[in-house]
Design a protein around this motif. Structure first.
Motif, short mmCIF file in Angstrom:
data_model
loop_
_atom_site.label_atom_id
_atom_site.label_comp_id
_atom_site.label_asym_id
_atom_site.label_seq_id
_atom_site.Cartn_x
_atom_site.Cartn_y
_atom_site.Cartn_z
N ASP A 1 -15.09 32.44 12.37
CA ASP A 1 -14.87 31.97 11.01
C ASP A 1 -13.45 32.29 10.57
OD1 ASP A 1 -18.19 33.01 9.91
OD2 ASP A 1 -17.52 31.15 10.86
N TYR A 2 -12.88 31.35 9.85
CA TYR A 2 -11.56 31.57 9.27
C TYR A 2 -11.57 30.93 7.89
CZ TYR A 2 -6.49 32.25 9.13
OH TYR A 2 -5.23 32.68 8.81
N GLY A 3 -11.35 31.73 6.86
CA GLY A 3 -11.37 31.21 5.50
C GLY A 3 -12.70 30.56 5.20
N ASN A 4 -12.66 29.31 4.76
CA ASN A 4 -13.88 28.59 4.39
C ASN A 4 -14.36 27.68 5.51
OD1 ASN A 4 -11.67 26.87 4.18
ND2 ASN A 4 -12.53 25.70 2.48
N ALA A 5 -13.98 27.99 6.76
CA ALA A 5 -14.33 27.12 7.88
C ALA A 5 -14.95 27.91 9.03
CB ALA A 5 -13.09 26.38 8.39
N ARG A 6 -15.83 27.25 9.75
CA ARG A 6 -16.38 27.78 11.00
C ARG A 6 -15.88 26.91 12.15
NH1 ARG A 6 -22.13 30.40 11.95
NH2 ARG A 6 -20.82 32.02 10.99
N PHE A 7 -15.46 27.57 13.22
CA PHE A 7 -14.96 26.89 14.41
C PHE A 7 -15.90 27.19 15.57
CE2 PHE A 7 -11.46 27.41 11.55
CZ PHE A 7 -10.69 26.26 11.70
N ALA B 1 -26.43 15.85 11.79
CA ALA B 1 -27.34 16.48 10.83
C ALA B 1 -26.63 17.55 10.02
CB ALA B 1 -28.54 17.08 11.57
N ALA B 2 -25.63 18.20 10.64
CA ALA B 2 -24.86 19.23 9.95
C ALA B 2 -23.64 18.67 9.24
CB ALA B 2 -24.42 20.31 10.95
N LEU C 1 -24.67 26.03 13.28
CA LEU C 1 -24.48 25.00 12.27
C LEU C 1 -25.36 25.23 11.04
CD1 LEU C 1 -24.32 21.83 14.56
CD2 LEU C 1 -22.42 22.92 13.37
N SER C 2 -26.39 26.03 11.19
CA SER C 2 -27.31 26.27 10.07
C SER C 2 -26.83 27.38 9.15
CB SER C 2 -28.71 26.61 10.59
OG SER C 2 -28.70 27.85 11.30
N ALA C 3 -25.80 28.10 9.57
CA ALA C 3 -25.30 29.20 8.74
C ALA C 3 -24.65 28.64 7.48
CB ALA C 3 -24.29 30.03 9.52
N ASP D 1 -17.30 25.49 3.87
CA ASP D 1 -17.01 24.11 3.47
C ASP D 1 -16.79 23.20 4.67
OD1 ASP D 1 -17.06 24.66 0.69
OD2 ASP D 1 -15.02 25.46 0.80
N HIS D 2 -16.27 23.78 5.77
CA HIS D 2 -15.92 22.98 6.94
C HIS D 2 -16.52 23.57 8.21
CE1 HIS D 2 -12.91 20.62 4.72
NE2 HIS D 2 -12.55 21.76 4.16
N THR D 3 -16.87 22.68 9.12
CA THR D 3 -17.23 23.09 10.47
C THR D 3 -16.50 22.18 11.44
OG1 THR D 3 -19.45 23.73 9.74
CG2 THR D 3 -19.07 23.52 12.11
N PHE D 4 -15.68 22.78 12.29
CA PHE D 4 -14.96 22.04 13.32
C PHE D 4 -15.57 22.41 14.67
CE2 PHE D 4 -11.96 22.74 9.83
CZ PHE D 4 -11.47 21.46 9.62
#
Length: 322
Positions: free
Chosen positions: A146-152, A223-224, A180-182, A186-189
């Motif tokens: 995780d970084y800031g408001n994003a998950r990688f 779905a995510a 992906l369910s966490a 705001d963002h998932t890359f």
């Protein structure tokens, strides 16, 4: 005299703390913690040479341009195939790191394992800073941060079904759904080397070799409503919109998600085009890198060639309705 000695001790302690902080920054400690929801990262991939382990000339040219960016990226994402691979893989990966480290502070990088790396043990040894064993048995080849408001999320596509087709296998699929369910981002890359929807050079020999598994995998991403998927393998740049036009095998896609192919940061170009359905931009047959500027719910993406000409520009707004 006592105050002089105390002052010396204080100065010595301060210098030690400063040195420790500098070393921590160099090693990347704590660099995956953004204090705000506004940051930049860079994506590129397929930096291997045609015969040499690394296309050093092209890689240095791109990194030189990235080094000039203001603001500087917090980290690099690499979509795989960094080196030619083979029996000298350990040595080649060390060579790749030596090149990138010349462009400090760009030296915090998160790579995906490509088919040319093809050795999870050597890959994990080369990149000890990556999260380890998040998927049991996968070492450092499948991980998230995780970084800031994003998950990688990075996946390992170097797995095959019984017919020899690339697939996202069951252990990764189960873990991916958990990631992906966490809530709270705001963002998932999502990054993986072999594309789900290849355009040409590896058409029919990527994740599309097993279409039911590919469609099930993309349904998980859909779905995510992930922000974007970064891939490599095909040696060009293209932006492809995956949406309900690709419904198949009983799966219905409800979101518009870009699959972004970033596969020409050194590898020999691929001009073959077999399927351009919903390809919004490209394929661009030139070396390139992408900047992604996250600002709240928006992700502004710009793609540049080695001469810093703008190849593509678009925004993904996760706050938009519909």
């Amino acid at each position: 005299m006592k105050w002089i000695e105390s002052k010396k001790k204080w100065i010595g302690l301060s210098c030690g703390v400063i040195l420790l902080l500098v070393c921590a920054q160099w090693m990347g400690i704590g660099k995956t913690r953004a204090s705000a929801n506004s940051f930049r990262f860079v994506v590129m991939g397929d930096t291997r040479g045609n015969s040499d382990s690394v296309n050093e000339k092209t890689l240095r040219s791109l990194l030189k341009n990235v080094k000039k960016l203001d603001p500087q990226p917090s980290f690099l994402l690499i979509t795989g195939d960094m080196v030619q691979g083979g029996s000298d893989l350990d040595k080649e990966l060390d060579e790749w790191k030596d090149i990138v480290d010349d462009y400090y502070p760009l030296s915090m990088y998160y790579p995906a394992m490509g088919n040319h790396e093809d050795d999870p043990e050597a890959f994990g040894k080369a990149f000890p800073h990556l999260p380890n064993e998040q998927v049991p048995g996968y070492g450092r080849t499948a991980y998230s941060f995780d970084y800031g408001n994003a998950r990688f999320i990075t996946l390992n596509t170097d797995h095959e079904d019984q017919d020899g087709n690339y697939v996202i296998d069951q252990p990764q699929s189960t873990w991916l759904k958990q990631q992906l369910s966490a809530p709270g981002k705001d963002h998932t890359f999502v990054m993986f080397h072999v594309p789900a929807y290849p355009v040409g050079g590896h058409y029919g020999r990527s994740l599309d070799g097993n279409k039911p598994e590919r469609d099930a995998f993309w349904h998980t991403l859909d779905a995510a409503n992930v922000t974007a998927a970064f891939v490599g393998h095909e040696h060009n740049y293209n932006r492809r919109l995956i949406n309900s036009d690709f419904d198949a095998n009983g799966y219905h896609f409800t979101h518009d998600i870009y699959q972004l192919t970033l596969g020409a940061a050194g590898s020999p170009y691929s001009k073959v085009v077999e399927d351009k359905k919903n390809v919004v931009k490209g394929p661009k047959v030139t070396s390139h890198y992408m900047t992604v500027d996250v600002d709240g719910k928006k992700a502004v993406c710009n793609v540049y060639d080695k001469d810093d000409n703008l190849l593509d520009s678009f925004t993904v707004d996760k706050g938009a309705v519909g």
